[in-house]
Design an enzyme around this catalytic site. Structure first.
Site, PDB file in Angstrom:
ATOM      1  N   GLU A 193      40.755  36.740  48.686  1.00  0.00           N
ATOM      2  CA  GLU A 193      40.926  37.604  47.512  1.00  0.00           C
ATOM      3  C   GLU A 193      39.856  38.693  47.475  1.00  0.00           C
ATOM      4  OE1 GLU A 193      43.677  37.374  45.836  1.00  0.00           O
ATOM      5  OE2 GLU A 193      44.221  35.296  45.404  1.00  0.00           O
ATOM      6  N   LYS A 235      38.845  44.982  40.162  1.00  0.00           N
ATOM      7  CA  LYS A 235      39.858  44.339  39.323  1.00  0.00           C
ATOM      8  C   LYS A 235      39.788  44.893  37.906  1.00  0.00           C
ATOM      9  CE  LYS A 235      42.378  40.314  38.092  1.00  0.00           C
ATOM     10  NZ  LYS A 235      42.802  38.970  38.389  1.00  0.00           N
ATOM     11  N   ASN A 253      48.458  42.019  43.939  1.00  0.00           N
ATOM     12  CA  ASN A 253      49.230  40.957  44.601  1.00  0.00           C
ATOM     13  C   ASN A 253      49.480  41.257  46.071  1.00  0.00           C
ATOM     14  OD1 ASN A 253      49.625  39.027  42.563  1.00  0.00           O
ATOM     15  ND2 ASN A 253      51.051  40.418  41.552  1.00  0.00           N
ATOM     16  N   HIS A 260      53.014  33.480  48.356  1.00  0.00           N
ATOM     17  CA  HIS A 260      53.628  32.524  47.418  1.00  0.00           C
ATOM     18  C   HIS A 260      54.762  31.745  48.086  1.00  0.00           C
ATOM     19  CE1 HIS A 260      52.143  34.590  43.458  1.00  0.00           C
ATOM     20  NE2 HIS A 260      51.196  33.917  44.070  1.00  0.00           N
TER      21      HIS A 260
HETATM   22  P1  NAD Z   1      41.186  25.289  42.567  1.00  0.00           P
HETATM   23  O1  NAD Z   1      41.027  25.583  41.149  1.00  0.00           O
HETATM   24  O2  NAD Z   1      42.195  24.269  42.957  1.00  0.00           O
HETATM   25  O3  NAD Z   1      39.760  24.898  43.159  1.00  0.00           O
HETATM   26  C1  NAD Z   1      39.663  24.566  44.515  1.00  0.00           C
HETATM   27  C2  NAD Z   1      39.025  23.178  44.725  1.00  0.00           C
HETATM   28  O4  NAD Z   1      37.619  23.308  44.594  1.00  0.00           O
HETATM   29  C3  NAD Z   1      39.457  22.135  43.747  1.00  0.00           C
HETATM   30  O5  NAD Z   1      39.543  20.890  44.401  1.00  0.00           O
HETATM   31  C4  NAD Z   1      38.309  22.111  42.752  1.00  0.00           C
HETATM   32  O6  NAD Z   1      38.199  20.911  42.063  1.00  0.00           O
HETATM   33  C5  NAD Z   1      37.146  22.345  43.654  1.00  0.00           C
HETATM   34  N1  NAD Z   1      35.961  22.944  43.078  1.00  0.00           N
HETATM   35  C6  NAD Z   1      35.917  23.901  42.126  1.00  0.00           C
HETATM   36  N2  NAD Z   1      34.654  24.320  41.975  1.00  0.00           N
HETATM   37  C7  NAD Z   1      33.892  23.591  42.807  1.00  0.00           C
HETATM   38  C8  NAD Z   1      32.523  23.579  43.130  1.00  0.00           C
HETATM   39  N3  NAD Z   1      31.675  24.452  42.591  1.00  0.00           N
HETATM   40  N4  NAD Z   1      32.064  22.687  44.037  1.00  0.00           N
HETATM   41  C9  NAD Z   1      32.944  21.828  44.641  1.00  0.00           C
HETATM   42  N5  NAD Z   1      34.257  21.818  44.420  1.00  0.00           N
HETATM   43  C10 NAD Z   1      34.729  22.704  43.513  1.00  0.00           C
HETATM   44  O7  NAD Z   1      41.563  26.614  43.396  1.00  0.00           O
HETATM   45  P2  NAD Z   1      41.079  28.130  43.315  1.00  0.00           P
HETATM   46  O8  NAD Z   1      41.170  28.630  44.697  1.00  0.00           O
HETATM   47  O9  NAD Z   1      39.822  28.275  42.573  1.00  0.00           O
HETATM   48  O10 NAD Z   1      42.204  28.819  42.433  1.00  0.00           O
HETATM   49  C11 NAD Z   1      43.540  28.867  42.868  1.00  0.00           C
HETATM   50  C12 NAD Z   1      44.427  29.056  41.664  1.00  0.00           C
HETATM   51  O11 NAD Z   1      44.111  30.291  41.044  1.00  0.00           O
HETATM   52  C13 NAD Z   1      45.898  29.111  41.995  1.00  0.00           C
HETATM   53  O12 NAD Z   1      46.596  28.288  41.099  1.00  0.00           O
HETATM   54  C14 NAD Z   1      46.271  30.564  41.793  1.00  0.00           C
HETATM   55  O13 NAD Z   1      47.603  30.724  41.388  1.00  0.00           O
HETATM   56  C15 NAD Z   1      45.323  30.962  40.716  1.00  0.00           C
HETATM   57  N6  NAD Z   1      45.045  32.395  40.658  1.00  0.00           N
HETATM   58  C16 NAD Z   1      45.140  33.002  39.452  1.00  0.00           C
HETATM   59  C17 NAD Z   1      44.850  34.345  39.350  1.00  0.00           C
HETATM   60  C18 NAD Z   1      44.868  34.997  37.992  1.00  0.00           C
HETATM   61  O14 NAD Z   1      44.767  36.225  37.926  1.00  0.00           O
HETATM   62  N7  NAD Z   1      44.969  34.252  36.920  1.00  0.00           N
HETATM   63  C19 NAD Z   1      44.450  35.074  40.470  1.00  0.00           C
HETATM   64  C20 NAD Z   1      44.346  34.410  41.687  1.00  0.00           C
HETATM   65  C21 NAD Z   1      44.647  33.057  41.773  1.00  0.00           C
HETATM   66  N1  GLY Z   2      45.593  38.159  40.690  1.00  0.00           N
HETATM   67  C1  GLY Z   2      46.469  39.207  40.322  1.00  0.00           C
HETATM   68  C2  GLY Z   2      46.259  39.721  38.958  1.00  0.00           C
HETATM   69  O1  GLY Z   2      45.385  39.301  38.248  1.00  0.00           O
HETATM   70  O2  GLY Z   2      46.985  40.583  38.543  1.00  0.00           O
END
Ligand code: NAD
Ligand code: GLY
Length: 373
Positions: A193, A235, A253, A260
């Site tokens: 990202e 962003k 995206n 996805h």
């Molecule tokens: P996640 O939240 O699943 O975290 C990844 C893993 O790391 C998990 O197992 C978590 O428990 C662990 N973890 C978190 N912090 C930790 C730390 N400091 N030390 C050790 N372990 C830790 O995944 P992610 O990659 O953070 O987020 C992915 C999600 O974000 C997806 O669901 C995606 O759709 C969403 N997303 C949302 C947006 C938005 O704009 N809202 C943008 C991008 C992604």
């Molecule tokens: N991650 C895409 C958005 O926030 O629009």
């Protein structure tokens, strides 16, 4: 590898959305600092929403820090993983809020990665028609993307992030120290990202990432601080112009239409979101090349960087009988689709992206090429 010794370690980025504006604080030691939570809405109670992995690492420290502001601090601990970004987990938050008698001023704190952040934000948007919330992201992906901009959601078995709301946090507190406990695979997922901001908006930033990729992989604080800051600035610039994604915001995206499909096709959690986005960016770059926006050297350069970040660049076969058909079916439920027509974010010139449809033959070519090592 470029030295990052002189890079500053603390930054504040603002997101300007009128009365929904807020600050993103980036730095070391912020989780425990009372100043991180100054001037948040006053309330009797707060609730920390976290998961079973992050809870033992950081929940007590956050609880201590915010206890000076809130008389009662509750905690709800969700199961970990993308497969739990669901109605069931969302309901655990509502169950906790209601059983503790939380009122419409209760402040929610999302402590964790993007899964916890997206679900907490959606819970905050809907509990008693809206309560304040704060993002305390602990993954790189959440610090550079998901905690910023107010997209909140849960998954539906038929599509990712399909049920949700736009709802802005009051503040984002990015403590870079929390990234030290992150598994290497998750760090790489976050880098996907970070990388995406280069091709869509800032080729100088892409140059910088290339020059500092070893420092980023080694979690050097100055390099991480700059990567989080610049990502949040870009962003913030995009969201400030198009909060509810009526146009421009969709460029964030880049790589996600293909990504996805990979995530859903493999079953949520098999590929990390960032891994799918990394591979998806390579596919979207190749599509951009076929559409004339970039040259082969650009695609090779991006592929090299994605690979250097520890991310996959070869797409998985998601259906042995009809791989193309399955990709197309999954991509058609992407939120950018209009009347069933699949839309892609493509680079029309380096550092600039547009959203458009593409001829079926070119999409088929990209998918066929991408599954070959
Ligand atoms: P996640 O939240 O699943 O975290 C990844 C893993 O790391 C998990 O197992 C978590 O428990 C662990 N973890 C978190 N912090 C930790 C730390 N400091 N030390 C050790 N372990 C830790 O995944 P992610 O990659 O953070 O987020 C992915 C999600 O974000 C997806 O669901 C995606 O759709 C969403 N997303 C949302 C947006 C938005 O704009 N809202 C943008 C991008 C992604
Ligand atoms: N991650 C895409 C958005 O926030 O629009």
């Amino acid at each position: 590898m470029t030295s990052q010794a002189n890079l500053p370690l603390h930054h504040r980025v603002s997101i300007e959305l009128g009365d929904r504006s807020y600050a993103i604080d980036i730095g070391s030691g912020l989780l425990d600092a009372l100043a991180s939570y100054a001037q948040l809405p006053a309330a009797h109670s707060a609730m920390i929403v976290t998961n079973e992995t992050v809870f033992p690492l950081y929940a007590a420290r956050l609880q201590r820090a915010i206890s000076s502001r809130y008389a009662v601090v509750h905690t709800v601990c969700l199961p970990d993983g993308e497969s739990h970004k669901s109605w069931e987990s969302l309901n655990l938050i509502f169950d906790a809020l209601l059983s503790h008698g939380c009122d419409r001023k209760t402040v929610l704190f999302a402590l964790g990665g993007g899964v916890v952040g997206d679900m907490t934000g959606f819970a905050a948007a809907s509990y008693m028609r809206g309560v304040p919330f704060v993002q305390v992201p602990t993954t790189l992906l959440a610090q550079v993307d998901s905690s910023v901009g107010g997209k909140t959601a849960i998954n539906h078995p038929l599509g990712k992030n399909m049920i949700g709301a736009f709802y802005q946090p009051q503040r984002v507190v990015c403590d870079l120290d929390t990234l030290n406990t992150l598994p290497a695979r998750e760090l790489s997922a976050g880098l996907a990202e970070v990388i995406k901001y280069g091709p869509i908006a800032d080729m100088d930033f892409l140059d910088w990432i290339e020059a500092h990729i070893d420092a980023l992989m080694a979690r050097e604080p100055g390099a991480l601080a700059h990567a989080v800051k610049r990502s949040c600035e870009i962003k913030s610039w995009v969201v400030g112009q198009d909060e509810r994604e009526s146009g421009l915001r969709a460029i964030l995206n880049f790589g996600h239409t293909f990504g996805h499909a990979i995530e859903a096709g493999m079953g949520y959690g098999a590929w990390l979101h960032g891994e799918a986005v990394g591979c998806g960016m390579v596919m979207a770059a190749r599509l951009s090349e076929l559409l004339g926006g970039v040259d082969a050297a650009f695609v090779e350069r991006l592929t090299r960087l994605v690979k250097a970040s520890g991310l996959p660049t070869v797409a998985p076969v998601i259906d042995a009988q009809d791989n193309l058909g399955r990709y197309l079916a999954l991509m058609s439920v992407d939120k950018k689709s209009e009347a069933g027509e699949i839309k892609f974010v493509v680079i029309d010139r380096p550092g600039h992206a547009v959203v458009r449809s593409a001829p079926d033959a070119l999409v088929a070519q990209v998918i066929a090429e991408s599954v070959r090592p």
